[in-house]
Design an enzyme around this catalytic site. Structure first.
Site, PDB file in Angstrom:
ATOM      1  CD  GLU A 201      -4.642  -1.446  15.906  1.00  0.00           C
ATOM      2  OE1 GLU A 201      -5.455  -1.647  16.821  1.00  0.00           O
ATOM      3  OE2 GLU A 201      -4.477  -2.234  14.964  1.00  0.00           O
ATOM      4  N   GLY A 202      -4.012   4.704  16.794  1.00  0.00           N
ATOM      5  CA  GLY A 202      -4.776   5.940  16.991  1.00  0.00           C
ATOM      6  C   GLY A 202      -5.344   6.107  18.384  1.00  0.00           C
TER       7      GLY A 202
ATOM      8  CD  GLU B 287       0.823   2.799  -5.912  1.00  0.00           C
ATOM      9  OE1 GLU B 287       0.142   1.835  -5.500  1.00  0.00           O
ATOM     10  OE2 GLU B 287       0.797   3.193  -7.076  1.00  0.00           O
TER      11      GLU B 287
ATOM     12  N   GLY C 248      -2.666   8.982  20.844  1.00  0.00           N
ATOM     13  CA  GLY C 248      -2.341  10.356  20.491  1.00  0.00           C
ATOM     14  C   GLY C 248      -1.920  10.435  19.044  1.00  0.00           C
ATOM     15  CG  LEU C 249      -2.553  13.638  16.462  1.00  0.00           C
ATOM     16  CD1 LEU C 249      -2.570  15.140  16.175  1.00  0.00           C
ATOM     17  CD2 LEU C 249      -2.990  12.867  15.227  1.00  0.00           C
TER      18      LEU C 249
ATOM     19  CE1 TYR D  25      -1.735  -9.622   2.610  1.00  0.00           C
ATOM     20  CE2 TYR D  25      -2.732 -10.584   0.674  1.00  0.00           C
ATOM     21  CZ  TYR D  25      -2.541  -9.509   1.514  1.00  0.00           C
ATOM     22  OH  TYR D  25      -3.163  -8.318   1.259  1.00  0.00           O
TER      23      TYR D  25
ATOM     24  CB  SER E 143      -0.863   0.011   1.264  1.00  0.00           C
ATOM     25  OG  SER E 143      -0.012  -0.022   2.412  1.00  0.00           O
TER      26      SER E 143
ATOM     27  CB  THR F 141      -1.031  -0.619  11.393  1.00  0.00           C
ATOM     28  OG1 THR F 141      -0.053  -0.245  10.417  1.00  0.00           O
ATOM     29  CG2 THR F 141      -2.218   0.314  11.305  1.00  0.00           C
TER      30      THR F 141
HETATM   31  C1  FAD Z   1      -3.994  -2.727  -1.109  1.00  0.00           C
HETATM   32  C2  FAD Z   1      -3.438  -2.750   0.279  1.00  0.00           C
HETATM   33  C3  FAD Z   1      -2.192  -3.298   0.483  1.00  0.00           C
HETATM   34  C4  FAD Z   1      -1.655  -3.337   1.776  1.00  0.00           C
HETATM   35  N1  FAD Z   1      -0.405  -3.859   1.963  1.00  0.00           N
HETATM   36  C5  FAD Z   1       0.160  -3.850   3.187  1.00  0.00           C
HETATM   37  C6  FAD Z   1       1.473  -4.359   3.390  1.00  0.00           C
HETATM   38  O1  FAD Z   1       2.139  -4.816   2.461  1.00  0.00           O
HETATM   39  N2  FAD Z   1       1.982  -4.305   4.646  1.00  0.00           N
HETATM   40  C7  FAD Z   1       1.283  -3.780   5.682  1.00  0.00           C
HETATM   41  O2  FAD Z   1       1.804  -3.743   6.788  1.00  0.00           O
HETATM   42  N3  FAD Z   1       0.027  -3.317   5.519  1.00  0.00           N
HETATM   43  C8  FAD Z   1      -0.541  -3.325   4.305  1.00  0.00           C
HETATM   44  N4  FAD Z   1      -1.814  -2.831   4.132  1.00  0.00           N
HETATM   45  C9  FAD Z   1      -2.546  -2.274   5.265  1.00  0.00           C
HETATM   46  C10 FAD Z   1      -2.303  -0.759   5.484  1.00  0.00           C
HETATM   47  O3  FAD Z   1      -1.750  -0.166   4.344  1.00  0.00           O
HETATM   48  C11 FAD Z   1      -1.398  -0.563   6.688  1.00  0.00           C
HETATM   49  O4  FAD Z   1      -2.085  -0.963   7.845  1.00  0.00           O
HETATM   50  C12 FAD Z   1      -0.880   0.873   6.855  1.00  0.00           C
HETATM   51  O5  FAD Z   1       0.127   0.866   7.825  1.00  0.00           O
HETATM   52  C13 FAD Z   1      -1.950   1.885   7.252  1.00  0.00           C
HETATM   53  O6  FAD Z   1      -1.392   3.176   7.098  1.00  0.00           O
HETATM   54  P1  FAD Z   1      -2.296   4.456   6.823  1.00  0.00           P
HETATM   55  O7  FAD Z   1      -1.401   5.619   6.767  1.00  0.00           O
HETATM   56  O8  FAD Z   1      -3.153   4.238   5.650  1.00  0.00           O
HETATM   57  O9  FAD Z   1      -3.153   4.481   8.157  1.00  0.00           O
HETATM   58  P2  FAD Z   1      -4.717   4.731   8.335  1.00  0.00           P
HETATM   59  O10 FAD Z   1      -5.470   3.678   7.638  1.00  0.00           O
HETATM   60  O11 FAD Z   1      -5.049   6.122   8.016  1.00  0.00           O
HETATM   61  O12 FAD Z   1      -4.843   4.525   9.907  1.00  0.00           O
HETATM   62  C14 FAD Z   1      -4.620   3.289  10.513  1.00  0.00           C
HETATM   63  C15 FAD Z   1      -4.645   3.475  12.032  1.00  0.00           C
HETATM   64  O13 FAD Z   1      -3.510   4.235  12.417  1.00  0.00           O
HETATM   65  C16 FAD Z   1      -3.905   5.443  13.050  1.00  0.00           C
HETATM   66  N5  FAD Z   1      -2.994   6.493  12.586  1.00  0.00           N
HETATM   67  C17 FAD Z   1      -2.705   6.830  11.307  1.00  0.00           C
HETATM   68  N6  FAD Z   1      -1.809   7.831  11.284  1.00  0.00           N
HETATM   69  C18 FAD Z   1      -1.535   8.144  12.568  1.00  0.00           C
HETATM   70  C19 FAD Z   1      -0.709   9.104  13.202  1.00  0.00           C
HETATM   71  N7  FAD Z   1       0.047   9.961  12.510  1.00  0.00           N
HETATM   72  N8  FAD Z   1      -0.688   9.144  14.556  1.00  0.00           N
HETATM   73  C20 FAD Z   1      -1.423   8.282  15.292  1.00  0.00           C
HETATM   74  N9  FAD Z   1      -2.218   7.348  14.746  1.00  0.00           N
HETATM   75  C21 FAD Z   1      -2.273   7.281  13.403  1.00  0.00           C
HETATM   76  C22 FAD Z   1      -5.345   5.673  12.649  1.00  0.00           C
HETATM   77  O14 FAD Z   1      -6.065   6.378  13.637  1.00  0.00           O
HETATM   78  C23 FAD Z   1      -5.851   4.248  12.508  1.00  0.00           C
HETATM   79  O15 FAD Z   1      -6.246   3.756  13.756  1.00  0.00           O
HETATM   80  C24 FAD Z   1      -2.391  -2.813   2.862  1.00  0.00           C
HETATM   81  C25 FAD Z   1      -3.656  -2.261   2.635  1.00  0.00           C
HETATM   82  C26 FAD Z   1      -4.180  -2.234   1.354  1.00  0.00           C
HETATM   83  C27 FAD Z   1      -5.539  -1.640   1.144  1.00  0.00           C
END
Ligand code: FAD
Length: 587
Positions: free
Chosen positions: A296-297, A234, A300-301, A505, A232, A244
């Site tokens: 997981e949020g 990009e 805090g930030l 997976y 993900s 996460t």
């Molecule tokens: C097509 C696809 C492919 C994927 N491939 C992978 C992979 O290869 N490996 C992998 O590990 N995961 C993968 N994922 C899952 C996902 O991309 C990960 O979980 C990623 O780490 C989430 O990041 P995000 O920035 O999109 O977080 P979000 O989805 O925006 O948020 C996820 C959680 O983190 C919290 N959060 C986000 N940013 C912050 C911040 N700055 N401070 C505090 N809390 C925060 C949010 O509140 C939420 O609880 C994939 C998902 C998809 C849809």
């Protein structure tokens, strides 16, 4: 180098992205006028190509014909609840953030109220309605602004939800209807700067809202990479990865996120959680830093982090190997791990996943067609492989030229000892890159009443087949239980190797045609598969996290004492539950 700013515009949504579906608007799979599947746009290697085998393959595997004219209609006019008013908070926030960084626009709020969990929140947002939607969205630009925002939220009784790239697949951003306070989504996308690069110690200090592609682009321009490449990347962000516990495809060389990040800053309602020194390792008792990983949020930030960086490798080389069957491929993976010469990425697909990727190939013509026929014939006649049994490994080697050459020789001879046949570097690269385009397939098939979901877990080497067989059986049983059309698609891949085990997976597809209560069935299937994983001794998750999706299993993997300790720690950092998203142990 300091303060490498990347352009992001104010509160408007990124118009290059789909609103809710995965990825970029210019890219989608579609059935063209000739009934052939093609990928639009120019973004990926396979963009602009036709894949004539794919549509027949889908119907063959799912065991029923799909009428291309019978499309499930999305909800044309989604109902977005009126925002809960928080006028005082808003007025106060607008003294801290410019007005164009605060929005209560319905579309913007809806886009910030879900992640990418296919058969749950995404289904709801496309075909039904989300019950609870964020009331306001704000875009901080600095740690200082984040601090003020949190302080104001505490003063005005507002719930804050950090928003990274919205790519999680754990319902982590799904908002609870039980939350009566106004919910404010804190979009981190404007905190996307590389603040500094330390060339001697090979680290970079980066704001947490940066996406993987922005990070690599900014660093590559200076001759560096981080090497964290989740599928993900990009769209997902540094803050999201940390919160996460993400894992990238090249973790063997660059590490999982917890090894990549040297230092992280999280702003909680009670203050900063970080450490002051920049040493690579310390023995200083229990590390508050560790609590930030997987937060997981809830706490805090995350505003910034110091990450390890590396010089752009001299060479990246791809390879692929075909094995007579999946068990032989697994044996190869284990021996490779034990040999200590592990490439940046090595992944093994089972037969179904292999055929899936073959079906996504463009039609071969001329010499290419001859070459493919020869390859197929050689596999069957010369090597006596059954094409309905073979598995394949794709390999990415990265480093200095001599290092890569050494790895390539070693892997080739090891593969040979497991009857592995070289499939070529082009197929290796294709297999690696395919992963970026595959995410779009789910959204292509959904209107044809086909649901797609992925599940991941980790387990020990000696338990791989038990987990794989259990999940495949569960998919069949659940299909029968819910009387679904045709057959399920259920494939397995080994995507990461470790000393004691692997990440597995699964990709699951099935027809949801005729279901009266699709959401209920999806939820039952999701739980049925996860139950099968846990019963077979797989982990609750290798990298997707818990969110709300896997919350109900936490008691099975964590003692009640551990859980209450976590809750008390959270209470001390966030006594008023400002960060009330309720993920993981905090639901
Ligand atoms: C097509 C696809 C492919 C994927 N491939 C992978 C992979 O290869 N490996 C992998 O590990 N995961 C993968 N994922 C899952 C996902 O991309 C990960 O979980 C990623 O780490 C989430 O990041 P995000 O920035 O999109 O977080 P979000 O989805 O925006 O948020 C996820 C959680 O983190 C919290 N959060 C986000 N940013 C912050 C911040 N700055 N401070 C505090 N809390 C925060 C949010 O509140 C939420 O609880 C994939 C998902 C998809 C849809």
């Amino acid at each position: 180098m300091a303060d490498k700013a990347l352009n992001r515009s104010g509160q408007s949504l990124d118009q290059s992205l789909h609103d809710h579906l995965w990825g970029y608007r210019d890219t989608r799979f579609r059935l063209n006028e000739r009934g052939v599947v093609e990928l639009t746009g120019h973004r990926y290697d396979m963009s602009g190509t036709e894949m004539p085998l794919f549509w027949p393959f889908v119907q063959d595997i799912l065991g029923h014909e799909i009428d291309p004219t019978d499309l499930k209609s999305p909800n044309a006019a989604p109902v977005v609840p009126e925002p809960r008013p928080c006028p005082e908070f808003r007025r106060a926030v607008e003294t801290v953030l410019a007005k164009d960084r605060v929005s209560d626009n319905a579309k913007v709020r809806l886009n910030h109220s879900h992640g990418q969990t296919s058969n749950w929140e995404l289904y709801q947002v496309i075909y039904e309605n989300l019950e609870r939607v964020a009331d306001l969205v704000v875009w901080p630009e600095s740690t200082e602004e984040a601090k003020q925002l949190i302080q104001l939220a505490g003063q005005h009784g507002v719930c804050l939800v950090p928003y990274g790239g919205g790519t999680n697949v754990s319902n982590a951003l799904l908002l609870s209807p039980a939350e009566t306070r106004p919910i404010v989504s804190v979009d981190m996308s404007r905190m996307n700067r590389v603040l500094s690069i330390d060339e001697t110690n090979q680290t970079a200090c980066v704001q947490a809202g940066i996406t993987g592609s922005e990070l690599e682009r900014a660093l590559r321009a200076e001759g560096w990479i981080v090497g964290h490449e989740p599928d993900s990347m990009e769209l997902s962000t540094l803050g999201g990865w940390i919160s996460t516990n993400a894992s990238g495809m090249k973790k063997n060389r660059y590490g999982n996120i917890e090894q990549i990040v040297e230092k992280v800053t999280l702003i909680s309602p009670r203050g900063e959680i970080t450490h002051h020194d920049s040493a690579p390792r310390r023995s200083a008792g229990i590390q508050p830093r560790d609590l930030v990983f997987g937060s997981e949020g809830n706490l805090g930030l995350i505003t910034e982090a110091v990450v390890n960086i590396h010089r752009i490798p001299e060479e990246t080389r791809y390879a692929s190997y075909v094995f007579p069957d999946f068990p032989r491929g697994v044996d190869f993976m284990l021996r490779l791990q034990r040999s200590g010469v592990v490439p940046a990425s090595v992944r093994l697909v089972d037969n179904l996943q292999f055929r899936f990727s073959q079906a996504l190939k463009p039609e071969a013509t001329g010499l290419k067609a001859v070459e493919q026929t020869i390859q197929r014939t050689a596999l069957e006649k010369l090597y006596r492989f059954d094409l309905r049994n073979i598995s394949a490994a794709t390999v990415v080697m990265e480093g200095s030229r001599s290092e890569v050459s050494h790895q390539a020789r070693h892997i080739k001879s090891l593969a040979k000892s497991f009857r592995g046949v070289a499939g070529g570097s082009e197929n290796g690269k294709r297999g690696y890159m395919l992963t970026y385009a595959i995410a779009y397939i789910r959204d292509f098939l959904a209107p044809y009443y086909i649901s797609g979901e992925t599940y991941e877990t980790s387990t020990t080497w000696d338990n791989i087949h038990n987990v794989v067989d259990s999940v495949k059986q569960a998919a069949l049983d659940l299909h029968a239980k819910h009387n679904l059309y045709g057959n399920p698609f259920i494939s397995a891949r080994i995507t990461q190797v470790y000393h004691s085990g692997v990440c597995i997976y699964f990709t699951h597809g099935f027809s949801n045609r005729g279901l009266e209560n699709p959401l209920e069935v999806f939820i039952d299937i999701e739980h049925g598969i996860r139950e099968a994983i846990l019963a077979a001794d797989g982990s609750i998750s290798h990298h997707h996290g818990v969110g709300k999706l896997r919350q109900r299993y936490l008691d099975r993997v964590m003692t009640s004492t551990s859980r209450s300790m976590l809750r008390e720690l959270k209470h001390s950092a966030d006594p008023d539950n400002v960060f009330g998203i309720g993920n993981g142990a905090f639901g």
